[in-house]
Design a protein around this motif. Structure first.
Motif: not given
Length: 817
Positions: A638-666
């Motif tokens: 029985i799982l009594v203490k779940p695994i604890r994660h920490s944010l390591a990477r975050i990526s954002l891409l433009r999904a609208s406009g002329k530059e759709a698909g271009k990374p905004l943040l990494d």
């Protein structure tokens, strides 16, 4: 002659083996009583004491803590000491209080703790806490806090701070660029609670920041530290109360500007300290700031009122032999201090340390005279009371007397006479008969005062404490307080339930009075982690009927507080700081080589608002392994203490406009906690990627990444991703549902299983992704293309048919890609 001597012991039976070398009986003839176990009884080691603890085949494996002072490897004494302290710590976590506990009444009784006060026992879902139904534990519109993380005992006190309106507004307006700032994290959490509206928020980032404050660890306020093992939770929360208020005041202090530090204005007060050297005959007076007040209890057990104990705490006095600077020698000095300037919010620590102290809080309520002007019956009239002036006879009394004289005599007449007489007695002071009848109802006087009146007298240098309801007219110049919050410690009975979370073997509850509606009527609520229910003032201050309940912290607030202090209007400080972080992205990597930039930063001419869409994906590393227990009934894990994660990477891409698909943040996130598993197969993060000294990635702090996301969320930007509910929960941010497009819900038939991103990419987009490792930019682009495909099929009216065919394919291949 005395009694005969007892016969001598019979000689042992002769044995054919006796006489040989070694002597004694054969081993095969030994019984169980002939041998005893001589092995040292080792106690289980607490897993929180070692960072690299892991489970392998039901066996805990961890390196011996050689860095710990006082322990030696392969030394029986050190091992015994280590396991003994771990056993005491484990026993402390599983029981309500430590071995020095004095709350034992309820353990001997069979009374059960009501559900609203008891610990919430949950079985952690297989797919994570984001799939658990927290709504069934909270039917109000108030936001609960998750209490399943280390050091989450502070969530009840966080609720107290959140519902203090001036403090909440001030903290929400705070923002700074310090990497470690509890005020900022508290403001982020308050924002989540505002946006949740009845849902459960998780104080993950606040607790992470608190663990990095060295003062908190030194004071024994953090779980798993050496100084906190033998400390009762009721003592620890009171220490955290003082530390947190002082730390918030310190963070909000600005040199040369006294008006900015609103924390000190709300909670701060002034002690007037007096030192009288009895030998040198000199006297010194100075001032000392303070934030909390401790209750003082009499050494000799006696009945004392709440006001008397508080007044002693506000006017302490002691005589001791100390060093005198003027005399240049040790002198008998009389030290005294009194509260000279009361705060706007009075925080009282109960400081209960014995059963005798707790018995005072369990005093039964008494019946008091509801109207001080009304003459009490002779049986209940105080002995030292002075006779009242003769009362004027009213017309109502005349009518009652005439009716009384016309009634027949007898037992019934005597009963009616007593009834009419009591009404006449009360009615003589009231303007109307109905008001007199209402005022004659008895009132209950509780031991804890719901209202207080404080005043410092300059002549006697003494701070008086009174109850306003006990006095018809109070002296001028005092401060009137009303009770708004009570934090209590609930002593749970011993529990061996294997499904219970290991962090919260004991817990706290908080009663909070919240103003609701246009009339600002006070409504009491009981906060028990993420379980919230309506309550009453009586339940908040009642301890006699609840032997398992102990007071910890009481918060009083001056009446009309908002009229005495000016709080700046609600602002959004994230806008400027988040935009600055976007326009000027700076990496923390110290590598001399050219840093890799896999994204195009935001430009000033780009419009950030409700019409903008971005695709997002996050990667996480593990900072704590999961923990299992074996169910003794069926042998299942029985799982009594779940695994604890920490944010390591975050990526954002433009999904609208002329530059759709271009990374905004990494961004790659530099964490403060040791990483136990990089999860490279699923995250793509490799050792060294998050190291400032050798990494070539774009490294930022967790706070900087949060500011960027908050800026986009506050501007109304729509986020597209796969499984965003769990991602946002781990990032510790709340995004309105109208701004979330989750492809895991778009491509889903109600009642059927969820589809993985790799399965959708293969059968919808004909793309093979996540081959060797995961890449957040690739996953974000895939989610964006899936949403574009969905809008195309929806516009043609073919999406429902296509989705059904997709599930048919999944049934054929087992939903594997």
């Amino acid at each position: 002659r005395g009694p005969p001597h007892p016969p001598p012991n019979p000689p042992p039976p002769k044995d054919k083996w006796r006489g040989r070398k070694g002597g004694g009986e054969a081993l095969s003839r030994w019984t169980d009583r002939c041998g005893t176990t001589s092995l040292y009884p080792l106690a289980p080691v607490d897993s929180s004491l070692v960072p690299d603890y892991r489970m392998q085949d039901s066996l805990g494996i961890a390196p011996f803590p050689t860095s710990t002072v006082g322990f030696r490897r392969n030394c029986l004494t050190s091992i015994a000491k280590f396991t003994a302290t771990s056993s005491a710590s484990d026993k402390f976590r599983r029981s309500a209080v430590s071995n020095r506990s004095f709350i034992t009444t309820f353990r001997r009784s069979r009374e059960r703790i009501p559900k609203r006060y008891a610990r919430v026992k949950i079985k952690i879902p297989r797919f994570g806490l984001h799939t658990f139904d927290f709504g069934s534990y909270n039917t109000t519109d108030k936001s609960g806090l998750l209490n399943l993380l280390p050091n989450s005992y502070i969530v009840e006190f966080i609720q107290v701070l959140y519902h203090l309106e001036p403090l909440r507004k001030h903290i929400l307006n705070h923002i700074c660029m310090r990497e470690l700032c509890i005020t900022c994290e508290l403001g982020f959490l308050f924002h989540m609670m505002n946006q949740s509206r009845g849902a459960t928020a998780e104080p993950r980032n606040l607790l992470r920041t608190l663990r990095q404050v060295k003062e908190a660890s030194a004071l024994g306020l953090l779980e798993g530290t050496e100084s906190s093992r033998d400390t009762r939770l009721s003592v620890r929360i009171q220490g955290l109360c003082t530390f947190l208020l002082q730390h918030l005041s310190k963070e909000n202090s600005v040199t040369g500007s006294e008006d900015v530090n609103l924390i000190h204005k709300l909670f701060g007060f002034t002690w007037q300290r007096r030192r009288h050297c009895l030998d040198g005959k000199h006297y010194e007076v100075d001032d000392e700031p303070g934030m909390t007040v401790n209750m003082e209890y009499p050494r000799v057990r006696r009945n004392a009122t709440f006001e008397e104990l508080l007044e002693v705490g506000l006017n302490s006095e002691k005589t001791q032999r100390v060093w005198c600077e003027r005399c240049g020698a040790y002198r008998i000095t009389k030290k005294a201090k009194s509260l000279s300037r009361p705060p706007m919010i009075l925080t009282i620590k109960a400081d209960v340390n014995s059963e005798a102290d707790l018995d005072l809080w369990r005093a039964k309520p008494s019946i008091i005279n509801p109207n001080p002007k009304t003459k009490l019956p002779k049986s209940s009239e105080p002995k030292d009371s002075t006779p009242s002036e003769p009362k004027k006879e009213s017309s109502e009394h005349k009518d009652n007397s005439e009716a009384k004289s016309s009634e027949p005599k007898g037992p019934e007449a005597k009963r009616s006479e007593a009834k009419v007489g009591s009404e006449a007695e009360v009615g003589s002071e009231a303007k109307e008969g109905s008001e007199a009848k209402k005022g004659s109802e008895p009132k209950v006087r509780t031991w804890v005062a719901p209202n207080l009146w404080l005043r410092f007298e300059e002549k006697t240098r003494h701070c008086r404490v009174l109850r306003p309801e006990d006095h018809d007219k109070l002296p001028q110049g005092g401060a009137h307080f009303e009770l708004v919050s009570v934090v209590s410690h609930v002593s749970d009975p011993p529990d061996t339930d294997s499904e219970l979370n290991v962090y919260n073997a004991e817990h706290l509850t908080a009663h909070v009075a919240i103003s609701e509606g246009k009339e600002k009527k006070k409504q009491w609520y009981l906060f028990n982690g993420f379980m919230i229910s309506k309550s009453t003032l009586k339940d908040a201050i009642e301890f006699g009927s609840f032997p398992w309940k102990q007071p910890c912290i009481l918060v009083y607030q001056q009446k009309g507080l908002l009229n005495h202090i000016k709080v700046p209007p609600r602002q959004n400080p994230i806008t400027a700081h988040g935009l600055t972080a976007f326009l000027n992205p700076e990496s923390l990597s110290s590598r001399s080589v050219v840093r890799l930039r896999t994204f195009a930063p935001l430009r000033l001419d780009e419009k950030v608002g409700p019409g903008m869409r971005v695709a997002i994906d996050c990667e996480f590393v593990s900072v704590e392994k999961e923990e299992y227990r074996i169910n003794k009934k069926n042998g299942k894990r029985i799982l009594v203490k779940p695994i604890r994660h920490s944010l390591a990477r975050i990526s954002l891409l433009r999904a609208s406009g002329k530059e759709a698909g271009k990374p905004l943040l990494d961004d790659y996130i530099v964490g403060s906690e040791p990483i136990v598993d990089y999860l490279t197969r699923y995250s793509g993060i490799e050792p060294g990627d998050l190291d400032r000294s050798i990494s070539t990635r774009h490294l930022v702090t967790l706070k900087s990444a949060y500011l960027r996301l908050r800026y986009l969320a506050d501007q109304g930007v729509t986020f597209i991703g796969h499984g965003l509910k769990s991602d946002f929960m781990l990032i510790n941010i709340v995004v309105p549902k109208r701004q979330i497009i989750d492809t895991v819900e778009v491509y889903h038939i109600e009642g059927r299983r969820m589809l993985s991103l790799r399965f959708l990419a293969l059968h919808v987009l004909k793309m093979d992704i996540q081959g060797v490792t995961h890449d957040s930019i690739e996953d974000a682009r895939t989610a964006m293309l899936l949403y574009d495909r969905y809008t195309y099929l929806r516009d043609q009216g073919k999406f429902e048919q296509f989705l059904g065919q997709l599930y048919d394919i999944g049934d054929t291949v087992g939903f594997k890609a």
